[in-house]
Structures are given as structure tokens and as C-alpha cells.
Motif scaffolding. Sequence first.
Motif, PDB file in Angstrom:
ATOM      1  N   ASN A 280      -9.833   5.426   8.132  1.00  0.00           N
ATOM      2  CA  ASN A 280      -9.692   6.722   8.817  1.00  0.00           C
ATOM      3  C   ASN A 280      -8.239   7.171   8.852  1.00  0.00           C
ATOM      4  OD1 ASN A 280     -12.443   6.788   9.299  1.00  0.00           O
ATOM      5  ND2 ASN A 280     -12.286   5.966  11.371  1.00  0.00           N
ATOM      6  N   LEU A 281      -7.319   6.235   9.119  1.00  0.00           N
ATOM      7  CA  LEU A 281      -5.900   6.580   9.156  1.00  0.00           C
ATOM      8  C   LEU A 281      -5.449   7.138   7.810  1.00  0.00           C
ATOM      9  CD1 LEU A 281      -3.093   6.501  10.523  1.00  0.00           C
ATOM     10  CD2 LEU A 281      -2.900   4.111   9.773  1.00  0.00           C
ATOM     11  N   LEU A 282      -5.904   6.533   6.722  1.00  0.00           N
ATOM     12  CA  LEU A 282      -5.521   6.987   5.385  1.00  0.00           C
ATOM     13  C   LEU A 282      -6.138   8.344   5.053  1.00  0.00           C
ATOM     14  CD1 LEU A 282      -5.860   3.592   3.482  1.00  0.00           C
ATOM     15  CD2 LEU A 282      -3.737   4.870   3.820  1.00  0.00           C
ATOM     16  N   GLU A 283      -7.415   8.496   5.363  1.00  0.00           N
ATOM     17  CA  GLU A 283      -8.112   9.738   4.979  1.00  0.00           C
ATOM     18  C   GLU A 283      -7.701  10.922   5.847  1.00  0.00           C
ATOM     19  OE1 GLU A 283     -12.124   8.130   2.788  1.00  0.00           O
ATOM     20  OE2 GLU A 283     -12.325   8.776   4.876  1.00  0.00           O
ATOM     21  N   GLU A 284      -7.205  10.659   7.047  1.00  0.00           N
ATOM     22  CA  GLU A 284      -6.737  11.745   7.907  1.00  0.00           C
ATOM     23  C   GLU A 284      -5.308  12.183   7.573  1.00  0.00           C
ATOM     24  OE1 GLU A 284      -7.218  10.106  11.783  1.00  0.00           O
ATOM     25  OE2 GLU A 284      -9.414  10.277  11.770  1.00  0.00           O
ATOM     26  N   SER A 285      -4.605  11.402   6.771  1.00  0.00           N
ATOM     27  CA  SER A 285      -3.233  11.753   6.376  1.00  0.00           C
ATOM     28  C   SER A 285      -3.268  12.868   5.337  1.00  0.00           C
ATOM     29  CB  SER A 285      -2.527  10.530   5.796  1.00  0.00           C
ATOM     30  OG  SER A 285      -2.497   9.477   6.734  1.00  0.00           O
ATOM     31  N   ASP A 286      -2.311  13.798   5.448  1.00  0.00           N
ATOM     32  CA  ASP A 286      -2.267  14.843   4.411  1.00  0.00           C
ATOM     33  C   ASP A 286      -1.427  14.425   3.208  1.00  0.00           C
ATOM     34  OD1 ASP A 286       0.169  15.033   5.649  1.00  0.00           O
ATOM     35  OD2 ASP A 286      -0.053  17.116   6.310  1.00  0.00           O
ATOM     36  N   LEU A 287      -0.792  13.237   3.281  1.00  0.00           N
ATOM     37  CA  LEU A 287      -0.106  12.651   2.134  1.00  0.00           C
ATOM     38  C   LEU A 287      -0.105  11.132   2.284  1.00  0.00           C
ATOM     39  CD1 LEU A 287       1.714  12.582  -0.400  1.00  0.00           C
ATOM     40  CD2 LEU A 287       3.684  12.950   1.110  1.00  0.00           C
ATOM     41  N   VAL A 288      -0.539  10.440   1.242  1.00  0.00           N
ATOM     42  CA  VAL A 288      -0.461   8.982   1.201  1.00  0.00           C
ATOM     43  C   VAL A 288       0.393   8.597  -0.013  1.00  0.00           C
ATOM     44  CG1 VAL A 288      -1.730   6.826   0.843  1.00  0.00           C
ATOM     45  CG2 VAL A 288      -2.667   8.595   2.346  1.00  0.00           C
ATOM     46  N   ILE A 289       1.398   7.751   0.231  1.00  0.00           N
ATOM     47  CA  ILE A 289       2.238   7.228  -0.848  1.00  0.00           C
ATOM     48  C   ILE A 289       1.835   5.774  -1.051  1.00  0.00           C
ATOM     49  CG2 ILE A 289       4.593   6.789  -1.633  1.00  0.00           C
ATOM     50  CD1 ILE A 289       5.531   8.971   0.339  1.00  0.00           C
ATOM     51  N   ALA A 290       1.196   5.484  -2.187  1.00  0.00           N
ATOM     52  CA  ALA A 290       0.699   4.136  -2.487  1.00  0.00           C
ATOM     53  C   ALA A 290       1.672   3.440  -3.431  1.00  0.00           C
ATOM     54  CB  ALA A 290      -0.693   4.211  -3.107  1.00  0.00           C
ATOM     55  N   LEU A 291       2.177   2.276  -3.002  1.00  0.00           N
ATOM     56  CA  LEU A 291       3.222   1.579  -3.740  1.00  0.00           C
ATOM     57  C   LEU A 291       2.724   0.210  -4.196  1.00  0.00           C
ATOM     58  CD1 LEU A 291       6.092   2.333  -1.192  1.00  0.00           C
ATOM     59  CD2 LEU A 291       5.655   3.549  -3.342  1.00  0.00           C
ATOM     60  N   GLY A 292       2.505   0.052  -5.490  1.00  0.00           N
ATOM     61  CA  GLY A 292       2.196  -1.255  -6.060  1.00  0.00           C
ATOM     62  C   GLY A 292       0.894  -1.863  -5.601  1.00  0.00           C
ATOM     63  N   THR A 293      -0.145  -1.067  -5.478  1.00  0.00           N
ATOM     64  CA  THR A 293      -1.466  -1.597  -5.130  1.00  0.00           C
ATOM     65  C   THR A 293      -2.482  -1.189  -6.178  1.00  0.00           C
ATOM     66  OG1 THR A 293      -3.259  -1.574  -3.499  1.00  0.00           O
ATOM     67  CG2 THR A 293      -1.901   0.404  -3.632  1.00  0.00           C
ATOM     68  N   GLU A 294      -3.392  -2.104  -6.505  1.00  0.00           N
ATOM     69  CA  GLU A 294      -4.393  -1.818  -7.534  1.00  0.00           C
ATOM     70  C   GLU A 294      -5.652  -1.176  -6.956  1.00  0.00           C
ATOM     71  OE1 GLU A 294      -5.955  -5.279  -9.454  1.00  0.00           O
ATOM     72  OE2 GLU A 294      -6.307  -6.343  -7.576  1.00  0.00           O
ATOM     73  N   PHE A 295      -5.728  -1.009  -5.634  1.00  0.00           N
ATOM     74  CA  PHE A 295      -6.919  -0.467  -4.973  1.00  0.00           C
ATOM     75  C   PHE A 295      -8.158  -1.317  -5.284  1.00  0.00           C
ATOM     76  CE2 PHE A 295      -4.160   3.267  -4.917  1.00  0.00           C
ATOM     77  CZ  PHE A 295      -4.359   3.757  -3.643  1.00  0.00           C
ATOM     78  N   GLY A 296      -7.986  -2.641  -5.307  1.00  0.00           N
ATOM     79  CA  GLY A 296      -9.097  -3.541  -5.605  1.00  0.00           C
ATOM     80  C   GLY A 296     -10.077  -3.659  -4.450  1.00  0.00           C
ATOM     81  N   PRO A 297     -11.338  -3.962  -4.735  1.00  0.00           N
ATOM     82  CA  PRO A 297     -12.370  -4.059  -3.693  1.00  0.00           C
ATOM     83  C   PRO A 297     -12.083  -5.114  -2.629  1.00  0.00           C
ATOM     84  CG  PRO A 297     -13.377  -3.933  -5.866  1.00  0.00           C
ATOM     85  CD  PRO A 297     -11.910  -4.096  -6.090  1.00  0.00           C
ATOM     86  N   THR A 298     -11.404  -6.220  -2.977  1.00  0.00           N
ATOM     87  CA  THR A 298     -11.144  -7.237  -1.955  1.00  0.00           C
ATOM     88  C   THR A 298     -10.166  -6.743  -0.905  1.00  0.00           C
ATOM     89  OG1 THR A 298      -9.502  -8.218  -3.420  1.00  0.00           O
ATOM     90  CG2 THR A 298     -11.677  -9.237  -3.377  1.00  0.00           C
ATOM     91  N   ASP A 299      -9.432  -5.685  -1.209  1.00  0.00           N
ATOM     92  CA  ASP A 299      -8.552  -5.066  -0.214  1.00  0.00           C
ATOM     93  C   ASP A 299      -9.162  -3.815   0.401  1.00  0.00           C
ATOM     94  OD1 ASP A 299      -6.016  -6.254   0.473  1.00  0.00           O
ATOM     95  OD2 ASP A 299      -5.451  -6.079  -1.624  1.00  0.00           O
ATOM     96  N   PHE A 300      -9.933  -3.063  -0.381  1.00  0.00           N
ATOM     97  CA  PHE A 300     -10.334  -1.740   0.062  1.00  0.00           C
ATOM     98  C   PHE A 300     -11.815  -1.606   0.406  1.00  0.00           C
ATOM     99  CE2 PHE A 300      -6.250  -1.046  -1.732  1.00  0.00           C
ATOM    100  CZ  PHE A 300      -5.723   0.003  -1.010  1.00  0.00           C
ATOM    101  N   ASN A 301     -12.634  -2.605   0.062  1.00  0.00           N
ATOM    102  CA  ASN A 301     -14.048  -2.488   0.430  1.00  0.00           C
ATOM    103  C   ASN A 301     -14.708  -3.857   0.334  1.00  0.00           C
ATOM    104  OD1 ASN A 301     -16.391  -1.287   1.273  1.00  0.00           O
ATOM    105  ND2 ASN A 301     -16.748  -0.121  -0.601  1.00  0.00           N
TER     106      ASN A 301
END
Length: 550
Positions: A280-301
Motif C-alpha cells: 500500500n505504501l508503494l502504490e500510494e506513492s506518486d513516485l517510486v525510485i527502485a534501486l537494484g532490485t529484480e522485483f522477484g516473487p520471494t521479495d514481492f509476493n
Amino acid sequence: MPQNKIICSGLGLVTMNEVSNTQLKTPFGKALITCLEEQGVEYIFGIPGVHTVELYRYLGNSTIRHITPRHEQGAGFMADGYARVSGKPGVCFLITGPGLTNALTPMAQARADSIPMVVISTVNPEPRGRNDFGRLHELPDQTGLLRKLAVYHHRMNNPECLTEVMNKAFNWHRLNRPGPVHIEIPLDVISTHVGKISPEAETGIESPTRFEIDGIVEACQKANRVSILAGGGAIGSGGLIANLSERLDAPLITTINARGIGKGSELSVPISPSLECTRNLLEESDLVIALGTEFGPTDFNIYKSLPEIRFKFLIRVDIDETQLTRGPKADIAVCSDVVGFLKPLLELLPTTTRNSRGRERAKQTIEEVKSILSPEEMNYINIIHAIQKELPDSILVGDSNQISYAGNLYCHIHKDTGWFNAATGYGALGYSVPAAIGASLADSSAPLVCLVGDGGFQFTLAEMGTAVDEQVPVNFVVFNNLGYGEIKNYMINQGIEPIGVDPLPPDFEHIARAYRIPFARVRKPQQLINILRQPIQDKLPRLIEYVEKA
């Protein structure tokens, strides 16, 4: 003209000119050790064998210290732990065939977590028409097997390429997404000679252009609710990220492999993006700066319970151009290492700190996570926090076990490299014991606490011998629930009768006695803290059994 006389030598039938040329060259094994010294290698992890003895001929007179594990899986995990803490590639020497295949699991873990590792092995000479000669340590296709797993693989058919190949191997993690590099040396090459040895000048990845940075500065200034998301690729740039977080008043969310970045800041949100409050914190932000993350499922879901994450505006920075095409689509994608991105950005961003309720948003998320985690998870998290309070400079190395799973969901860590474990992408058991040894070798000044379950401990129990040999002062804390407790709970929750999850653990006090190291048995968190408070004596590891189930 004098005759080019043919003579017999240990090199076979050669001419006088060839003998003279050979004398001007360096034996391959010596040249390899020289290359490793010039690359700043401190340790080599491996077990000598008939196929690799030529690599060891010149090692004893070098500046490199050899670490002998009890199994090549231990060598790989030690190299992993060393790399995570030192920031330099962990190096292994492995024999053809079984020595190499024993290390495939650590290599796979390193690939999943983007950990720099250089694995140097031997290989049987090229077969002619068939692969099943029945030679010692023979594999059907060792080269093909490792090509699939290594991020960079090279078969050293030409010894004159040694310097070039070693430079590429050790520069790989600086210019590309890190992972296990594999160099294999045929047995008919290992006894040859090499010409000039000259390390190449280090090159760097291109930094973002002024045009790209100007566009990112504009996006930052327009946004009212910025959040920063740091992954494992951001390790080593914590100070720069904290500076950016403060200037933008942006909550700083850290994935598992980035825990410790933002330490002590009121903007720090060390909570897994797999939890709804972080999402929710990420989706409510009007800007997200993602640094060095692969957005893998073990971190994100990790629980597979959340829909695909949706960002209002995403700036994504990654050293791997291919990685930028995977996962959520970025509005601005920058192919760069994190430091190369942040330095010019911070130079152009206004130095004044804005107020967009960042601290309030971060605090609210932390309060929410405490209310949704189970009492058992919070108990483990409180143990982690108590260890950090007692040993603020400590490094906590976990396995695929319950306390690691809980800490991966949420825990405050006091240093960039202070928290890592195998309960991520590849999820290997038996990781923590050898990885903690490697970590301690990388930073002997930091208190080392290995958090392992009784099941995982038995995978690499023999590496306690290596800890004793190398006098690493690691606290090995074994959480004993008489089996594979996490899997047992999962089976029960899925309505499956638990089978195969109750292996009988050994008597840990007798294990400690066999290795002649201190032992303690505790049943409560405060008892554990009281033991950890006592300094380790005589540079010996300490075994602590935390009894969870009588």
C-alpha cells in the motif's frame, strides 16, 4: 648457422629454441596464483585433489590463505558469505566432476542472489568423438552443465588467454549483474607455461547522461509522495541512499538483501514488499525510485496472495539492461550501478529537505506490520532486535529456517551487510554455517551470529571443523524444534499428514565437546542474550542450542 637440435626433456621432444622459450615463460599454476594476487584475492576455498595439485604448487608461497572445508558445498557457501561482507568475489578451487558438482547448489544460490563468486575448476581434456572414456571424475558434458548456471563461463583451452580471462572474471561484477563466474582449466593445459602476465586497467560502467538526470530531477520535484525501494544491488551505497531519502522526505523500503540500508533513520521501512502494508505504501506513492532490485516473487509476493503491483510512476535503476525489461514497466529506466546513478542525481537535487509526511508514512507502516504478524513471528523478530541491541555491529547470517523467514518479513538491522540468509530465491538449506565462516573471515572485527535450525545445521555440521581450524569466533545458534518445523507446519496447514519432517537431531552438547568448543543450552530469549553478552574466548566458535521443543 647452429643446428636447431632436437632433445628429450620433461616437456617431451622439443627443440633448443623451444626450451629457451619455455624458460622465459611462467608455469601456468604460478601465473594463475600471480593473477589472483593481483586481483586482491585474500582467501581461496577448496579441497585439493589429484586434478588440482598443480594449482597448489605455488599457493604456499603466495599472500593468499587457503581455507579447507569438509565438503565442496561448504567451500561455495563460504565464498558466498565472504563476498557478501567484503564486497569482493569469493574464490573456490574445485576438482573436475564431483568437486564441482558438489558446489552447484552454492553457485545456484549465488546466482539467485547476485553474489560475486569466481569458481576455478579443472576439467578432463576435450574428448574426440565420445564422452564416456571412464576417466577419473568424468562428466558427460561439464562445460555444457556450467554454461547453463554461471553468469560467465570460460574453458581455458589457450593458456595465453589467462590474464585476459581472469580480468574479465573479476571485473564481471563491476560491469554486470553479479553471480557465479566459472573458469575451467583442461588437465592438458594446467601443466603448460604462460607468457606475459599483465592485469588490465579497471573499467567502469557508463553513468547516466545529464539529460537523463535532468528528467529524473524534474520528476522528483513534481512528486509529492516519493518512496525509495532498495534491493541487493544497492548494497555499498547506503549513505547516498539515506541522503536521497532525507532530501525527498521519502520512506526507504528495503528488500531482504538490502536490510541495513537506512539504518537508524525514521524514514527506514525494513519490511517485505510481500506484505500488504508495504504494498500500500508503494502504490500510494506518486513516485517510486527502485534501486537494484529484480522485483522477484520471494521479495514481492512470497505468499502468492497479492495482485501485480501497480506504480503511479516508477524510476528503475539496474546494472543489468535485460533485468530492466522484466517485472513492472518503468516510466524511466536507467542502466547503471546505483552509486553511478546517485552521485550525479544528488549533485543536481536541491539540498533543502521537503516535508511530505514521509516519517509519518514510514511510522504508520511499521505500526501496521506489528499488528499483522503472528505472535510467533514477532517473538523471532524480538530476538533479532535483542541481538542487535546487545551486539550493534553484529552480522546475522541465517538459513532457510523460521527465524530467518520472520526477519525477512520485518526487522531493523544496524549495518548494510548485517543481515543475509538463504531463504530467498534459491532457498538452500545448510547455507548459514559455512556462510557465517566466510563472513567472519571477511570481517573478523564484527560479532558473528549464525541463526540455523537443527534440520539445516545437519546439512553442513561438519564445517564446524573448519570454524575450529580457522579460529573464527562465530556464535552458532541452533534453534532446535526436533526436525523441519517450518515444513511440518506448512504440511499441516495444507491438510497433509506430516511425513519425513521429524529427523532426530544429534546431542548438540556432544557435538561441541567433539570439536572442543564452548557450549550452552538456553530456552528463553534473555538466556540467549546473556550468553551472547559474554565475549568468545581463544578465537573459538561457540555452539548455543536454543531449545524450542522438548
